[in-house]
Design an enzyme around this catalytic site. Structure first.
Site, PDB file in Angstrom:
ATOM      1  N   GLU A 247       0.841  -1.221   0.000  1.00  0.00           N
ATOM      2  CA  GLU A 247       0.000   0.000   0.000  1.00  0.00           C
ATOM      3  C   GLU A 247       0.873   1.266   0.000  1.00  0.00           C
ATOM      4  O   GLU A 247       0.589   2.245   0.691  1.00  0.00           O
ATOM      5  CB  GLU A 247      -1.008  -0.038   1.147  1.00  0.00           C
ATOM      6  CG  GLU A 247      -1.936  -1.230   0.968  1.00  0.00           C
ATOM      7  CD  GLU A 247      -3.339  -1.050   1.477  1.00  0.00           C
ATOM      8  OE1 GLU A 247      -3.744   0.096   1.742  1.00  0.00           O
ATOM      9  OE2 GLU A 247      -4.034  -2.072   1.568  1.00  0.00           O
TER      10      GLU A 247
HETATM   11  C1  LIG Z   1       2.359  -9.486   0.353  1.00  0.00           C
HETATM   12  C2  LIG Z   1       2.011  -8.390  -0.605  1.00  0.00           C
HETATM   13  C3  LIG Z   1       0.678  -8.079  -0.833  1.00  0.00           C
HETATM   14  C4  LIG Z   1       0.343  -7.094  -1.753  1.00  0.00           C
HETATM   15  N1  LIG Z   1      -0.978  -6.836  -2.006  1.00  0.00           N
HETATM   16  C5  LIG Z   1      -1.312  -5.975  -3.006  1.00  0.00           C
HETATM   17  C6  LIG Z   1      -2.686  -5.829  -3.382  1.00  0.00           C
HETATM   18  O1  LIG Z   1      -3.592  -6.414  -2.804  1.00  0.00           O
HETATM   19  N2  LIG Z   1      -2.955  -5.023  -4.454  1.00  0.00           N
HETATM   20  C7  LIG Z   1      -1.990  -4.349  -5.129  1.00  0.00           C
HETATM   21  O2  LIG Z   1      -2.315  -3.634  -6.080  1.00  0.00           O
HETATM   22  N3  LIG Z   1      -0.670  -4.465  -4.779  1.00  0.00           N
HETATM   23  C8  LIG Z   1      -0.326  -5.266  -3.733  1.00  0.00           C
HETATM   24  N4  LIG Z   1       1.007  -5.421  -3.387  1.00  0.00           N
HETATM   25  C9  LIG Z   1       2.038  -4.707  -4.150  1.00  0.00           C
HETATM   26  C10 LIG Z   1       2.709  -3.600  -3.354  1.00  0.00           C
HETATM   27  O3  LIG Z   1       1.832  -2.521  -3.188  1.00  0.00           O
HETATM   28  C11 LIG Z   1       4.018  -3.247  -4.082  1.00  0.00           C
HETATM   29  O4  LIG Z   1       4.899  -4.324  -3.877  1.00  0.00           O
HETATM   30  C12 LIG Z   1       4.612  -1.952  -3.558  1.00  0.00           C
HETATM   31  O5  LIG Z   1       3.822  -0.849  -3.925  1.00  0.00           O
HETATM   32  C13 LIG Z   1       6.046  -1.743  -4.077  1.00  0.00           C
HETATM   33  O6  LIG Z   1       6.128  -1.935  -5.455  1.00  0.00           O
HETATM   34  P1  LIG Z   1       7.279  -2.873  -6.062  1.00  0.00           P
HETATM   35  O7  LIG Z   1       7.238  -4.158  -5.329  1.00  0.00           O
HETATM   36  O8  LIG Z   1       7.091  -2.906  -7.527  1.00  0.00           O
HETATM   37  O9  LIG Z   1       8.620  -2.156  -5.690  1.00  0.00           O
HETATM   38  P2  LIG Z   1       9.335  -0.982  -6.544  1.00  0.00           P
HETATM   39  O10 LIG Z   1       8.321   0.037  -6.905  1.00  0.00           O
HETATM   40  O11 LIG Z   1      10.133  -1.604  -7.604  1.00  0.00           O
HETATM   41  O12 LIG Z   1      10.311  -0.376  -5.449  1.00  0.00           O
HETATM   42  C14 LIG Z   1      11.554  -0.976  -5.117  1.00  0.00           C
HETATM   43  C15 LIG Z   1      12.237  -0.089  -4.092  1.00  0.00           C
HETATM   44  O13 LIG Z   1      12.483   1.206  -4.657  1.00  0.00           O
HETATM   45  C16 LIG Z   1      11.912   2.204  -3.835  1.00  0.00           C
HETATM   46  N5  LIG Z   1      11.425   3.314  -4.669  1.00  0.00           N
HETATM   47  C17 LIG Z   1      10.674   3.232  -5.795  1.00  0.00           C
HETATM   48  N6  LIG Z   1      10.388   4.456  -6.261  1.00  0.00           N
HETATM   49  C18 LIG Z   1      10.977   5.344  -5.413  1.00  0.00           C
HETATM   50  C19 LIG Z   1      11.047   6.762  -5.341  1.00  0.00           C
HETATM   51  N7  LIG Z   1      10.432   7.537  -6.235  1.00  0.00           N
HETATM   52  N8  LIG Z   1      11.748   7.324  -4.333  1.00  0.00           N
HETATM   53  C20 LIG Z   1      12.367   6.539  -3.410  1.00  0.00           C
HETATM   54  N9  LIG Z   1      12.332   5.204  -3.420  1.00  0.00           N
HETATM   55  C21 LIG Z   1      11.634   4.604  -4.393  1.00  0.00           C
HETATM   56  C22 LIG Z   1      10.766   1.523  -3.099  1.00  0.00           C
HETATM   57  O14 LIG Z   1      10.439   2.193  -1.892  1.00  0.00           O
HETATM   58  C23 LIG Z   1      11.373   0.148  -2.850  1.00  0.00           C
HETATM   59  O15 LIG Z   1      12.172   0.177  -1.703  1.00  0.00           O
HETATM   60  C24 LIG Z   1       1.358  -6.378  -2.435  1.00  0.00           C
HETATM   61  C25 LIG Z   1       2.708  -6.674  -2.185  1.00  0.00           C
HETATM   62  C26 LIG Z   1       3.031  -7.668  -1.273  1.00  0.00           C
HETATM   63  C27 LIG Z   1       4.488  -7.988  -1.046  1.00  0.00           C
END
Ligand SMILES: Cc1cc2nc3c(=O)[nH]c(=O)nc-3n(C[C@H](O)[C@H](O)[C@H](O)COP(=O)(O)OP(=O)(O)OC[C@H]3O[C@@H](n4cnc5c(N)ncnc54)[C@H](O)[C@@H]3O)c2cc1C
Length: 384
Positions: free
Chosen positions: A368
């Site tokens: 989230e």
């Molecule tokens: C168990 C679980 C349940 C989930 N449930 C849902 C759900 O029900 N529905 C849904 O839609 N999604 C869901 N998610 C997805 C979740 O919201 C995303 O994993 C999360 O938003 C991060 O996206 P990403 O994994 O692609 O990481 P990325 O966006 O690739 O980020 C990787 C790292 O880079 C950092 N980063 C990225 N951009 C920036 C920036 N501009 N400035 C500084 N740092 C940055 C992030 O903070 C992170 O540390 C779930 C994830 C998990 C693990």
């Protein structure tokens, strides 16, 4: 030890008592085994848990009575979530995500759409999922690619979504898909689980929250009638982010519940365990660790309640929701890690639940909106 809560009404006090009773009878007996074995291989929800919560009205608390909701203020709903999370984080997350998945229809749906679907979604007999993320589009949600192409009578959906909490088990999916280009080219849809052309991947093998599935979803020429679009074409991203403001408060409450439970377990252990001829809680160095943990839990609760009370009063609360998510989930990570420390070597084994709390807390800093993204939201508010 039960938290001595400040609640606005007698009805709210009864609701908390009811939640504790269900947590004792339905969640506590199942949590350890379910979290150990997980949802594999068939991705089923733990038996009887969601029907019991639904029958008690706990799946619809913040929505109005006219649609079958519990008409509870957000500050009460969140404290119910905190109670659930103190017994079983995964179940509390599933309940919070269900609430999140109903938010777009409730907030942006037409009267006709709400009359048609909302009562069913809030009946307690169904559960929803919120499908924004894709494999390459998490923090950068505007990069999503799943496409909804206009065809006669509706839309044809193609693409793959990722990370869907309740995936494969939910009855409906609040989906965000592309109807145009750029961040204004995203729209919101309400997709029934039995839509032809919709299929789900196998549950992710997660570090924690193993009692509920997290899956991908593939849309392969899936047809959706036009009436199932929520809001205008292109309005999807603001619908998604509006829902997340409310959802983040749910995660803050869940994180607080996990932290509270870790604190309770650590205090109980520290009152029993002896070293150097006295209870470890009587060593000031360890007592101060517990004091810092208590301060972090109280701070987490205070921040989410502040944001919730603003929401209940009709004030803006987006910045406060991000603060609450950031503070409460960082607190949960710190407090659960310290709880393992208080247990010493035993904390590092599965003989005690504190290692699980630590694994559960981690994801709360990620989903989230990661805590980096929360800082981004707060900074943007500060910049005006
Ligand atoms: C168990 C679980 C349940 C989930 N449930 C849902 C759900 O029900 N529905 C849904 O839609 N999604 C869901 N998610 C997805 C979740 O919201 C995303 O994993 C999360 O938003 C991060 O996206 P990403 O994994 O692609 O990481 P990325 O966006 O690739 O980020 C990787 C790292 O880079 C950092 N980063 C990225 N951009 C920036 C920036 N501009 N400035 C500084 N740092 C940055 C992030 O903070 C992170 O540390 C779930 C994830 C998990 C693990």
């Amino acid at each position: 030890m039960a938290v001595d809560r400040m609640l606005p009404t007698d009805e709210a006090r009864e609701l908390i008592e009811l939640t504790r009773d269900i947590a004792d009878k339905v969640l506590e007996p199942r949590v350890a085994e379910s979290e150990k074995t997980g949802v594999f291989p068939d991705g089923v929800f733990p038996d009887g848990v969601f029907p019991a919560l639904g029958a008690a009205g706990l799946l619809s608390l913040p929505y109005p009575e006219e649609f079958g909701g519990g008409a509870q203020p957000y500050e009460v709903y969140l404290q119910v979530l905190e109670e659930l999370a103190s017994r079983w984080a995964a179940v509390a997350v599933a309940v919070s995500v269900h609430g999140l998945s109903c938010h777009p229809l409730f907030t942006y749906g037409t009267d006709e759409q709400k009359q048609q679907w909302l009562a069913g979604m809030l009946s307690g007999e169904t559960i929803g999922a919120y499908s924004l993320s894709e494999a390459h589009a998490g923090s950068d949600a505007a990069a999503l690619r799943c496409r909804a192409t206009p065809v006669e009578g509706g839309y044809q959906l193609n693409g793959t979504k990722a990370w869907i909490t309740n995936g494969g088990r939910a009855d409906f999916y609040t989906l965000f898909a592309r109807t145009g280009e750029g961040s204004r080219g995203i729209s919101c849809f309400l997709v029934p689980a039995d839509t032809a052309g919709l299929s789900f991947g196998k549950p992710e093998e997660k570090m924690g929250l193993r009692g509920i599935p997290t899956t991908t979803a593939a849309y392969d020429d899936a047809f959706l009638p036009a009436e199932r679009r929520i809001g205008d074409e292109g309005q999807g991203l603001s619908i998604a982010f509006g829902a997340l403001d409310a959802g983040r408060l749910g995660i803050a409450a869940v994180a607080t519940g996990v932290a509270q439970r870790a604190l309770d377990e650590a205090v109980a252990y520290a009152k029993e365990r002896e070293a150097f001829g006295r209870k470890i809680i009587d060593h000031q160095g360890l007592g101060f660790v517990l004091a810092d943990m208590a301060a972090a839990v109280d701070t987490a609760r205070a921040t989410y309640l502040d944001a919730a009370r603003r929401r209940d009063a009709g004030l803006s609360y987006s910045r406060q929701a991000s603060v609450a998510k950031l503070v409460a989930t960082d607190a949960a990570m710190k407090v659960t890690t310290d709880a393992v420390q208080v247990f010493g070597g035993y904390g590092y084994t599965q003989d005690f639940p504190v290692e699980r709390y630590m694994r559960e807390a981690k994801v709360m800093q990620i989903f989230e909106g990661t805590n980096q993204i929360q800082r981004l939201v707060i900074a943007r508010h500060l910049a005006g």
